[in-house]
Design an enzyme around this catalytic site. Structure first.
Site, PDB file in Angstrom:
ATOM      1  N   GLY A 136       0.816  -1.212   0.000  1.00 51.11           N
ATOM      2  CA  GLY A 136       0.000   0.000   0.000  1.00 51.11           C
ATOM      3  C   GLY A 136       0.846   1.258   0.000  1.00 51.11           C
ATOM      4  O   GLY A 136       0.541   2.237   0.675  1.00 51.11           O
ATOM      5  N   ALA A 137       1.920   1.255  -0.802  1.00 46.40           N
ATOM      6  CA  ALA A 137       2.950   2.284  -0.698  1.00 46.40           C
ATOM      7  C   ALA A 137       2.810   3.418  -1.704  1.00 46.40           C
ATOM      8  O   ALA A 137       3.667   4.297  -1.755  1.00 46.40           O
ATOM      9  CB  ALA A 137       4.327   1.634  -0.869  1.00 46.40           C
TER      10      ALA A 137
ATOM     11  N   ASN B  48       0.921  -2.287   5.289  1.00 54.51           N
ATOM     12  CA  ASN B  48       0.209  -1.014   5.309  1.00 54.51           C
ATOM     13  C   ASN B  48      -1.051  -1.015   4.445  1.00 54.51           C
ATOM     14  O   ASN B  48      -1.948  -0.209   4.671  1.00 54.51           O
ATOM     15  CB  ASN B  48       1.155   0.095   4.840  1.00 54.51           C
ATOM     16  CG  ASN B  48       0.456   1.424   4.708  1.00 54.51           C
ATOM     17  OD1 ASN B  48       0.208   2.118   5.682  1.00 54.51           O
ATOM     18  ND2 ASN B  48       0.100   1.797   3.477  1.00 54.51           N
TER      19      ASN B  48
ATOM     20  N   SER C 152      -5.426  -0.071  13.381  1.00 51.70           N
ATOM     21  CA  SER C 152      -6.311   1.075  13.585  1.00 51.70           C
ATOM     22  C   SER C 152      -6.818   1.081  15.017  1.00 51.70           C
ATOM     23  O   SER C 152      -6.999   0.015  15.624  1.00 51.70           O
ATOM     24  CB  SER C 152      -7.504   0.989  12.628  1.00 51.70           C
ATOM     25  OG  SER C 152      -8.477   1.964  12.949  1.00 51.70           O
TER      26      SER C 152
ATOM     27  N   GLY D 111      18.240   9.791  -3.383  1.00 51.68           N
ATOM     28  CA  GLY D 111      19.155   8.803  -3.921  1.00 51.68           C
ATOM     29  C   GLY D 111      18.826   7.393  -3.469  1.00 51.68           C
ATOM     30  O   GLY D 111      19.700   6.522  -3.399  1.00 51.68           O
TER      31      GLY D 111
ATOM     32  N   TYR E  81     -14.410  -3.220   8.267  1.00 57.29           N
ATOM     33  CA  TYR E  81     -13.170  -2.564   8.677  1.00 57.29           C
ATOM     34  C   TYR E  81     -12.804  -2.923  10.108  1.00 57.29           C
ATOM     35  O   TYR E  81     -11.683  -3.338  10.392  1.00 57.29           O
ATOM     36  CB  TYR E  81     -13.323  -1.049   8.531  1.00 57.29           C
ATOM     37  CG  TYR E  81     -12.034  -0.290   8.741  1.00 57.29           C
ATOM     38  CD1 TYR E  81     -11.091  -0.207   7.725  1.00 57.29           C
ATOM     39  CD2 TYR E  81     -11.770   0.349   9.942  1.00 57.29           C
ATOM     40  CE1 TYR E  81      -9.902   0.488   7.906  1.00 57.29           C
ATOM     41  CE2 TYR E  81     -10.590   1.047  10.131  1.00 57.29           C
ATOM     42  CZ  TYR E  81      -9.662   1.118   9.115  1.00 57.29           C
ATOM     43  OH  TYR E  81      -8.491   1.803   9.300  1.00 57.29           O
TER      44      TYR E  81
END
Length: 254
Positions: A18-19, A96, A149, A60, A162
């Site tokens: 989830g990046a 994530n 969460s 970098g 959820y």
């Protein structure tokens, strides 16, 4: 004898799901700033490429991207292949990836509605962790970090998919921590309250800001700072824990 602990992550390899935006992109930037090499996974190749380009140009950083659905068959194998094809090591896994919660009641929900949440928040992390363990065993500082969460700890009365999946995720974290401690693999979770990302509708923030003792919601980089700590040598004696990052929300029962 005193020991100076560094929060640097130079040369360590971190896999983040989830990046492509929000908290996941913030985790990536924070870990890259500390010297980590990154494997970034998400659904959208274009957004992943944008994040990776920024990290390479600004810092970098060494970054590999993998686009695809983490719930798909063979997804965990693809992710670990991306790690091992670039670096012969893996030190940190950050679970994530998540899906937006719809505000539903029991009357509006069926067991079928729960499945996508369980797939993303519980079953995919289970499979990815299993595939990662042989590689993590070779690390001198192996970490698995779940982004859970506060609603996995204290339900707010809505969104069964959820809340149930996030609570199950915390149970998975504890079970993994108990088993993998024998391999020195530290497994923890972070439980944010509301975070300023695209996952949450704008109108929801007004309610959250009024309820949180600190008077605001979190920014993604504030969650990322806790990820960086748990990934570092400074967290070397922490496992099986859920770290709340919620502006004091739990102390007033929300």
């Amino acid at each position: 004898m005193s020991q100076t602990l560094s929060h640097r992550l130079d040369g360590r390899v971190a896999l983040i799901t989830g990046a492509a935006r929000g908290m996941g992109a913030a985790h990536a930037r924070t870990l890259a700033t500390l010297g980590a090499h990154l494997v970034l996974a998400d659904l959208d190749q274009g957004e992943l490429d944008s994040v990776a380009k920024g990290l390479r140009e600004d810092l970098g950083a060494e970054v590999v991207t993998v686009a695809g659905d983490i719930t798909a068959p063979e997804a965990s194998e693809r992710l670990l292949d991306a790690v091992t094809s670039e670096w012969d090591r893996l030190d940190v896994v950050v679970h994530n990836a998540g899906i937006v919660h719809d505000f539903t009641t029991l009357a509006d929900t069926t067991s079928i509605d729960l499945q996508p949440y369980l797939d993303v928040n519980v079953l995919a992390p289970f499979d990815i962790t299993g595939a990662a363990v042989p590689h993590l065993r070779r690390s001198h500082a192996p970490r698995v970090i779940f982004i859970s969460s506060q609603w996995g700890q204290v339900p707010d009365g809505h969104s069964y998919g959820y809340m149930v999946s996030k609570a199950a995720q915390l149970g998975l974290m504890k079970a993994l921590a108990q088993e993998l401690v024998a391999d020195r693999i530290l497994v923890n979770a972070i439980a944010p309250g509301a975070v300023h990302t695209r996952m949450i509708p704008d109108h929801y923030y007004a309610t959250e800001v009024a309820a949180v003792p600190l008077g605001r919601v979190a920014e993604p980089n504030e969650i990322a700072a806790t990820v960086a700590f748990l990934a570092s040598d400074g967290a070397g004696f922490i496992t099986g824990q859920t770290i709340p990052v919620n502006g004091g929300a739990l102390i007033v029962g929300i």
